[in-house]
Scaffold this motif. Structure first.
Motif, short mmCIF file in Angstrom:
data_model
loop_
_atom_site.label_atom_id
_atom_site.label_comp_id
_atom_site.label_asym_id
_atom_site.label_seq_id
_atom_site.Cartn_x
_atom_site.Cartn_y
_atom_site.Cartn_z
N LYS A 70 0.80 -1.22 0.00
CA LYS A 70 0.00 0.00 0.00
C LYS A 70 0.84 1.27 0.00
N ILE A 71 1.92 1.31 0.83
CA ILE A 71 2.67 2.57 0.98
C ILE A 71 4.04 2.53 0.32
N GLY A 72 4.47 1.36 -0.16
CA GLY A 72 5.74 1.30 -0.87
C GLY A 72 6.80 0.50 -0.14
N ARG A 73 7.57 -0.25 -0.90
CA ARG A 73 8.58 -1.15 -0.33
C ARG A 73 9.85 -0.39 0.11
N VAL A 74 10.23 0.62 -0.66
CA VAL A 74 11.45 1.37 -0.34
C VAL A 74 11.30 2.09 0.99
N GLY A 113 10.88 -6.28 7.88
CA GLY A 113 10.86 -5.37 6.75
C GLY A 113 12.13 -5.38 5.92
N LEU A 114 13.08 -6.25 6.23
CA LEU A 114 14.34 -6.28 5.49
C LEU A 114 14.32 -7.30 4.35
N LEU A 115 14.34 -8.58 4.68
CA LEU A 115 14.43 -9.62 3.66
C LEU A 115 13.27 -9.60 2.67
N PRO A 116 11.99 -9.53 3.12
CA PRO A 116 10.90 -9.54 2.13
C PRO A 116 10.90 -8.31 1.23
N MET A 117 11.30 -7.15 1.76
CA MET A 117 11.32 -5.95 0.92
C MET A 117 12.43 -6.05 -0.13
N ALA A 120 11.28 -8.65 -2.69
CA ALA A 120 10.21 -8.15 -3.54
C ALA A 120 10.72 -7.13 -4.54
N LEU A 121 11.62 -6.25 -4.11
CA LEU A 121 12.17 -5.24 -5.02
C LEU A 121 13.00 -5.88 -6.12
N ILE A 122 13.79 -6.90 -5.77
CA ILE A 122 14.54 -7.62 -6.80
C ILE A 122 13.59 -8.27 -7.80
N SER A 123 12.51 -8.87 -7.28
CA SER A 123 11.54 -9.54 -8.15
C SER A 123 10.86 -8.56 -9.10
N GLU A 124 10.71 -7.32 -8.68
CA GLU A 124 10.03 -6.33 -9.51
C GLU A 124 10.97 -5.51 -10.38
N TYR A 125 12.21 -5.38 -9.96
CA TYR A 125 13.19 -4.64 -10.76
C TYR A 125 13.71 -5.46 -11.94
N TYR A 126 13.82 -6.77 -11.78
CA TYR A 126 14.49 -7.62 -12.76
C TYR A 126 13.55 -8.70 -13.28
N GLY A 328 4.37 -8.20 -1.76
CA GLY A 328 4.94 -7.93 -0.45
C GLY A 328 4.34 -8.82 0.62
N ARG A 329 3.02 -9.00 0.59
CA ARG A 329 2.32 -9.81 1.59
C ARG A 329 2.82 -11.25 1.57
N TYR A 330 2.91 -11.85 0.37
CA TYR A 330 3.28 -13.26 0.30
C TYR A 330 4.79 -13.47 0.43
#
Length: 390
Positions: A70-74, A113-117, A120-126, A328-330
């Motif tokens: 909802k509010i962003g992973r970064v 908030g460290l490992l899942p973020m 998730a960011l790697i999954s969405e960036y690449y 992010g949730r899963y």
């Protein structure tokens, strides 16, 4: 505005942010005995320093993952790094064991908030094989994090128990780069080339999480009890050496994380799960029969190699089947599984030892080696049958 294009430096920032997540709560395990000897409290209270933070991580993992959708992973990643450093280093300044435990609970929430973020960011960036390879590098960063945290903690323990808490200042190293260098990715499925039409059934996620939970449980079984187990050796083992041994374990998990993408090319996720359990079975067996540091080190290397595959196997599997809008949730479920394993160890180990005999750590490791061998053989056979159909 110029569109954001992730680079290799972006990847380095994400890996640095994820680095302390795997053993962030267990980093101070080599000094638990020193804290008890310093009169901070009885053993069962001092042990809460280690066992309660993983519960906080497990309880908050899904919530923080959903919040990031909802509010962003970064934003979540940056706040988590700050809280990790603040809550972690507080143990250096506090004298009351209950105040330390309270801050450790905040530490546990920050780790959610460290490992899942980062994953998730790697999954969405690449995309594609690049994404699979980089998710494997999360295991590398975790392994290096274990090596740094545990070895440094063991070294700092020579100055006193409270100095071990200074290792958490490392969380601040990646924070400015996260704020400056990362950008929120698009979360809608319409903006992704590859996106599942719907979220798979919960039972599928439960299976994935189980393939992370059980290897983590077996790994933490050793990590948490290592100082007590080495106390039964004929030669005394100092906190520094215990930290170094766990650091070697971390280094081996880094190697397998680096190689994960090669495994994913040849094996199905279920088959990789079988390999993980077989490696951990071999590691637990060597640890169980060890009467010296040589066999113990070999066992920790095999155990680390297995755990280094478990994390990327889970994150890669979740990334492939989950729409970006709820990733992010899963993805948080992978972290929940890992730290639920650490918390579960607080009663699994005592329960087993109460049955087989107090102090029978070697026998406990051998029993779990047999269980891991059985699970691994079944999973590998199922995975081979599954691969033969395609």
């Amino acid at each position: 505005m110029k569109p954001f294009t992730p680079s290799r430096f972006t990847l380095l920032v994400l890996l640095a942010a994820a680095m302390p997540s795997l053993l962030g709560t267990a980093a101070v395990s080599p000094v638990l005995d020193l804290m008890k000897s310093a009169g901070l409290g009885p053993e069962y209270v001092v042990n809460l320093v280690l066992t309660l933070p993983p519960l906080a991580t497990a309880v908050s993992g899904f919530f923080i993952g959903a919040l990031s959708d909802k509010i962003g992973r970064v934003r979540i990643l940056a706040v988590s790094l700050f809280l990790f450093a603040l809550a972690g280093v507080s143990g250096f300044f506090l004298d009351n064991i209950y105040a330390i435990i309270a801050m450790r609970l905040i530490l546990g929430v920050s780790i959610a908030g460290l490992l899942p973020m980062a994953s998730a960011l790697i999954s969405e960036y690449y995309e594609g094989e690049q994404k699979t390879r980089y998710l494997g590098y999360i295991g590398v960063s975790n392994g290096i994090g274990v090596l740094i945290l545990q070895t440094l903690c063991g070294a700092l323990a020579a100055f006193g128990w409270r100095y071990a808490f200074l290792v958490y200042l490392l969380g601040l190293c990646a924070l400015p780069f996260v704020i400056i260098c990362l950008r929120e990715p698009p979360h809608s499925c319409a903006e992704k080339a590859e996106c599942p039409a719907s979220v798979p059934k919960p039972v599928r996620y439960a299976g994935i999480y189980a393939l992370v939970f059980l290897p983590a449980l077996f790994m933490y079984l050793v990590a948490v009890n290592l100082s007590y187990y080495t106390g039964t050796f004929a030669v005394s083992v100092s906190p520094f050496w215990i930290g170094l041994l766990l650091g070697i374990f971390g280094l081996s998990s880094a190697v397998s994380g680096f190689l994960f993408w090669r495994f994913s090319r040849r094996f199905t996720p279920i088959s990789i799960g079988g390999i993980i359990f077989l490696l951990e079975a071999a590691g637990l067996f060597l640890i169980g029969i060890s009467e010296n540091l040589i066999l113990l080190t070999a066992g920790l290397i095999l155990l680390g190699f297995g755990m280094g595959l478990a994390m990327p196997n889970g994150t890669d599997w979740v990334a492939k089947i989950t729409p970006p809008a709820v990733l992010g949730r899963y993805m948080g479920g992978v972290t929940v599984s890992t730290f639920l394993a650490l918390f579960s160890n607080s009663f699994v180990s005592p329960a087993v030892l109460s049955i087989i005999g107090e102090g029978e750590y070697a026998l406990m490791f051998l029993l779990f080696a047999g269980l891991s061998l059985l699970i691994g053989a079944i999973l590998f056979a199922v995975g081979k049958k599954q691969a033969a159909r395609f």
